[in-house]
Design an enzyme around this catalytic site. Structure first.
Site, short mmCIF file in Angstrom:
data_model
loop_
_atom_site.label_atom_id
_atom_site.label_comp_id
_atom_site.label_asym_id
_atom_site.label_seq_id
_atom_site.Cartn_x
_atom_site.Cartn_y
_atom_site.Cartn_z
N ASP A 252 -9.26 14.28 31.10
CA ASP A 252 -10.59 14.53 31.65
C ASP A 252 -11.67 14.56 30.57
OD1 ASP A 252 -9.75 16.91 30.47
OD2 ASP A 252 -9.57 18.01 32.34
N ASN B 223 -7.61 29.49 37.55
CA ASN B 223 -7.63 29.32 39.01
C ASN B 223 -6.58 28.30 39.48
OD1 ASN B 223 -8.71 26.89 38.20
ND2 ASN B 223 -10.68 27.14 39.22
N GLU C 15 -9.85 20.93 40.77
CA GLU C 15 -10.17 22.30 41.10
C GLU C 15 -9.65 22.69 42.49
OE1 GLU C 15 -11.30 24.16 38.82
OE2 GLU C 15 -13.33 23.67 38.15
C1 GLP Z 1 -9.89 23.09 30.98
C2 GLP Z 1 -9.29 21.67 31.02
C3 GLP Z 1 -7.85 21.70 31.42
C4 GLP Z 1 -7.20 22.86 30.70
C5 GLP Z 1 -7.70 24.15 31.28
C6 GLP Z 1 -7.24 25.39 30.56
O1 GLP Z 1 -11.03 23.27 31.70
N1 GLP Z 1 -9.97 20.76 31.89
O2 GLP Z 1 -7.24 20.46 31.12
O3 GLP Z 1 -5.81 22.82 30.88
O4 GLP Z 1 -9.09 24.13 31.49
O5 GLP Z 1 -7.97 25.62 29.40
P1 GLP Z 1 -7.49 26.61 28.25
O6 GLP Z 1 -6.28 25.97 27.66
O7 GLP Z 1 -8.63 26.69 27.30
O8 GLP Z 1 -7.18 27.90 28.90
#
Ligand code: GLP
Length: 252
Positions: free
Chosen positions: A67, A136, A143
């Site tokens: 992404d 979440n 989402e």
């Molecule tokens: C982000 C990314 C995800 C990631 C998630 C968790 O927004 N789009 O690919 O796995 O949220 O993030 P973190 O590893 O910082 O908790």
């Protein structure tokens, strides 16, 4: 689903890096699906160490990132393009032409997203997809919603995600409201999936994935239960393991 619980974030990261390194050694021209966020940072650090100290070779590896924030250019310090170069690509011998990250400034987004899917297909599909998980239950930027999208698409970020990710920006107002993300179908097409999670703020989302038998669009990660080769690597906190708990569920 194979679930491994490691004592610490460092152990989780080393276990994940070992799986990726073994996969690269077995198939040097592997196609990797990569994630961003704080979770895989330790894994990327270990892969860099393996490249520098053990000669782990990325010269034939192809990557597709999950992404990118919509509206951020490559040189924005919070873009995932910037993150991936800073935290992995600039330190290994991957070829720039083998790196694919959704373009957050793409104009005709629908066409752009179809092309991204097409590129994955032309490379033979993703062999190993690395995933983190949102608090979440989102994977990539899929989402919680009434409907989930199958393929790469432009999506709105939820308030939860904007708030969670605001820690990386100067203020919450600066967090983009949209992102381009692979869809649930794009993720499930990967031959093997490895999801990483650490910290107690991930325990509820992980519990939906590993302790419950349902699949729900309200927790997108639950769709991973339909895939036949998923490895989940957790630290104790994300697993809900509590060494002070008196019940059998948390005994070692
Ligand atoms: C982000 C990314 C995800 C990631 C998630 C968790 O927004 N789009 O690919 O796995 O949220 O993030 P973190 O590893 O910082 O908790």
């Amino acid at each position: 689903m194979e679930i491994t619980i490691k004592k610490s974030y460092e152990d989780m990261s080393k276990a994940a890096a070992n799986i990726i390194a073994d996969a690269i050694r077995q198939k040097p021209d592997i196609v990797l699906g990569l994630a961003t966020g704080s979770t895989p940072l330790g894994t990327y650090k270990e892969l860099i160490r393996m490249h520098k100290e053990e000669g782990l070779d990325f010269s034939k590896v192809t990557t597709f990132n999950l992404d990118e924030y919509y509206g951020l250019s490559k040189d924005h310090t919070q873009s995932y393009y910037y993150y991936m170069h800073k935290n992995l690509f600039d330190h290994i011998n991957i070829k720039e032409e083998n790196i694919h990250i959704p373009d957050g400034t793409a104009c005709n987004v629908e066409d752009y997203c179809s092309k991204y899917e097409q590129q994955i297909k032309e490379c033979g599909g993703i062999d190993l997809q690395i995933l983190g998980i949102g608090t979440n239950g989102h994977i990539g930027f899929n989402e919680p919603a009434e409907k989930l999208f199958a393929s790469t698409h432009l999506t709105d970020l939820t308030e939860d995600t904007i708030k969670a990710n605001s820690r990386f920006f100067d203020s919450i107002e600066k967090v983009p409201k949209k992102a381009i993300t692979m869809g649930i179908g794009s993720i499930l097409k990967a031959k093997k999936i490895m999801l990483l999670a650490n910290g107690k703020n991930k325990a509820t989302a992980i519990s939906h994935l590993i302790n419950q038998n349902y699949i729900t669009t309200k927790v997108p990660a639950t769709f991973l239960k339909t895939h036949n080769d998923v490895t989940v690597i957790l630290d104790e906190e994300a697993s809900g393991f509590n060494k002070n708990c008196c019940k059998d569920c948390c005994k070692e």
